[in-house]
Write an enzyme that holds these catalytic residues in place. Structure first.
Site, short mmCIF file in Angstrom:
data_model
loop_
_atom_site.label_atom_id
_atom_site.label_comp_id
_atom_site.label_asym_id
_atom_site.label_seq_id
_atom_site.Cartn_x
_atom_site.Cartn_y
_atom_site.Cartn_z
N GLY A 92 0.79 -1.22 0.00
CA GLY A 92 0.00 0.00 0.00
C GLY A 92 0.82 1.27 0.00
O GLY A 92 0.27 2.36 0.25
N GLU A 119 4.07 2.68 -16.88
CA GLU A 119 3.22 1.53 -17.16
C GLU A 119 1.77 2.01 -17.12
O GLU A 119 1.28 2.45 -16.08
CB GLU A 119 3.45 0.42 -16.13
CG GLU A 119 4.86 -0.17 -16.21
CD GLU A 119 5.06 -1.29 -15.21
OE1 GLU A 119 4.67 -2.43 -15.51
OE2 GLU A 119 5.61 -1.02 -14.12
N TYR A 123 -2.34 3.87 -12.97
CA TYR A 123 -2.92 5.04 -12.32
C TYR A 123 -4.43 5.19 -12.48
O TYR A 123 -5.02 6.09 -11.87
CB TYR A 123 -2.19 6.30 -12.79
CG TYR A 123 -0.76 6.32 -12.30
CD1 TYR A 123 -0.47 6.74 -11.00
CD2 TYR A 123 0.27 5.88 -13.11
CE1 TYR A 123 0.84 6.73 -10.54
CE2 TYR A 123 1.58 5.87 -12.64
CZ TYR A 123 1.86 6.29 -11.36
OH TYR A 123 3.15 6.26 -10.89
N PHE A 410 7.58 15.13 -18.04
CA PHE A 410 8.04 15.86 -16.85
C PHE A 410 8.27 14.87 -15.71
O PHE A 410 7.87 13.72 -15.79
CB PHE A 410 7.02 16.92 -16.41
CG PHE A 410 5.59 16.42 -16.32
CD1 PHE A 410 5.14 15.83 -15.14
CD2 PHE A 410 4.71 16.55 -17.38
CE1 PHE A 410 3.83 15.37 -15.04
CE2 PHE A 410 3.42 16.11 -17.29
CZ PHE A 410 2.97 15.51 -16.13
#
Length: 410
Positions: A92, A119, A123, A410
């Site tokens: 976690g 990857e 998200y 970025f």
């Protein structure tokens, strides 16, 4: 085992960055690249996970300005430098860093959070949608050319120089483009140096980068930064023109630059990466089929503050719709929001009115810059129509005539 999550100090930045490099394969960056990121990094947004003093997780953010439909530049947290050591997976730690970062973004009043993903699947669970894709092309220059150059192409004056010498002129062009296209980053102090990074050890056998500047009446109207990778197949040149940037303010300048790149000697192909999906090259090239066009995800975006984010952009048509937003990761966004507005501006406020569209914040992030339509997301089951007929006008309003594009990472 004691795990500590906290901001890093200036003295901890080097071991923190070492841990990041290790997590991404262990190949150290050049001193100039590492030095630039150190100067641009914000220590008050740089988190470290420590296990008995050893860095096992990293998280950073830049303060960015992201262009949105309508031309406004919105304060955006640029999530970057994220890693978790292989020894500390599935505990976690990434979730804790993302929770901390997004809560801090909310406290600062930032409406958006953005990232590029090493990857792609990671998200989405944190509410990030793919807001912009990019295009790459591999053009065989002896078989493909510029089919029909627009009027004025021959009047564009081209000059080849170094990227450093041309920087001011190139930045003048770049600044004109930012309000025109959603997803572009306002060039804040220090970031102009990122386009000059060209470490010899990372050229892969290519030349030092060059810059060709397009001018009309003494004013810059476009530029391209590129390198040559000269190779030979027996006695025949088989190398490439490697294009890093190609920006222009009008069609003639774009065509002139593309024609120049396709005409360079001792190479047999031009390779362009990270281009907008609606790049003019799609229509300028004489044979797109031979140009090996490929699409990939580029900008991942999430709304930190649904109301502020939706009010910050403009809409292609009038819109008045109640959105029921699901956001388990940032629960302050959960609930119903009435979005009212159009090309001149918008308001988005909480409401108790019945929902007309239902969607997760991830889908809202994907549609926010106009890169994906609400209708397309509905076809994928990511947007639900709670009131018959609500989808089409809302999808039209969220659209934008120019595809979103992130010009650099970025």
């Amino acid at each position: 085992m004691t795990i500590e999550l906290r901001r890093i100090t200036a003295e901890e930045w080097d071991p923190w960055y070492d841990a990041l490099e290790w997590a991404f394969g262990g190949v150290p960056e050049s001193p100039e690249e590492r030095g630039l990121w150190r100067e641009l990094a914000l220590l008050d947004r740089s988190l470290g996970v420590f296990d008995e003093g050893r860095v096992v997780g990293t998280y950073g953010e830049f303060a960015l300005g992201l262009s949105v439909p309508g031309g406004a530049v919105v304060e955006t947290g640029g999530v970057t430098m994220v890693s978790v050591a292989g020894t500390h997976r599935r505990r976690g730690l990434l979730r804790r860093m993302m929770e901390r970062g997004l809560a801090a973004a909310r406290e600062r009043g930032e409406a958006l959070s953005a990232l590029t993903a090493a990857e792609a699947p990671i998200y989405g669970r944190f509410g990030y949608g793919i807001a912009a894709h990019s295009l790459s092309a591999r053009v065989p220059k002896h078989r493909v050319g510029v089919a029909a150059p627009p009027p004025g192409t021959d009047e564009v004056r081209l000059t080849v120089t170094t990227p450093a010498e041309a920087l001011a002129r190139c930045e003048e062009v770049y600044a004109q483009l930012v309000p025109r296209r959603p997803g572009m980053l306002e060039r804040r102090p220090g970031w102009e140096r990122s386009v000059l990074l060209d470490p010899p050890g990372e050229r892969g056998g290519a030349s030092e980068r060059r810059c060709v500047v397009a001018e009309r009446d003494g004013r810059p109207v476009g530029y391209a930064r590129y390198a040559l990778k000269v190779e030979w197949d027996r006695a025949v040149p088989s190398g490439a023109v490697l294009v890093r940037d190609l920006d222009a303010v009008d069609p003639a300048a774009h065509a002139a630059l593309l024609r120049y790149l396709l005409g360079l000697d001792l190479t047999d192909r031009v390779e362009l990466v990270g281009r907008p999906v609606d790049d003019p090259l799609v229509h300028l090239l004489s044979d797109v089929r031979r140009s090996d066009l490929q699409l990939r995800d580029r900008l991942h975006l999430r709304l930190v503050d649904v109301g502020a984010a939706l009010a910050a952009r403009r809409y292609a048509a009038g819109v008045d719709v109640v959105l029921a937003v699901r956001d388990a990761f940032c629960p302050w966004n959960e609930g119903r929001w009435r979005l009212s507005g159009g090309p001149g501006g918008a308001v988005c406020e909480r409401t108790t009115d019945p929902a007309e569209l239902e969607l997760d914040v991830r889908a809202l992030g994907a549609a926010y810059l106009g890169g994906s339509t609400l209708a397309a997301l509905a076809a994928a089951g990511q947007v639900g129509e709670a009131r018959a007929g609500a989808l089409t006008p809302a999808s039209t309003a969220f659209g934008h005539p120019v595809a979103p594009w992130l010009p650099h990472g970025f």
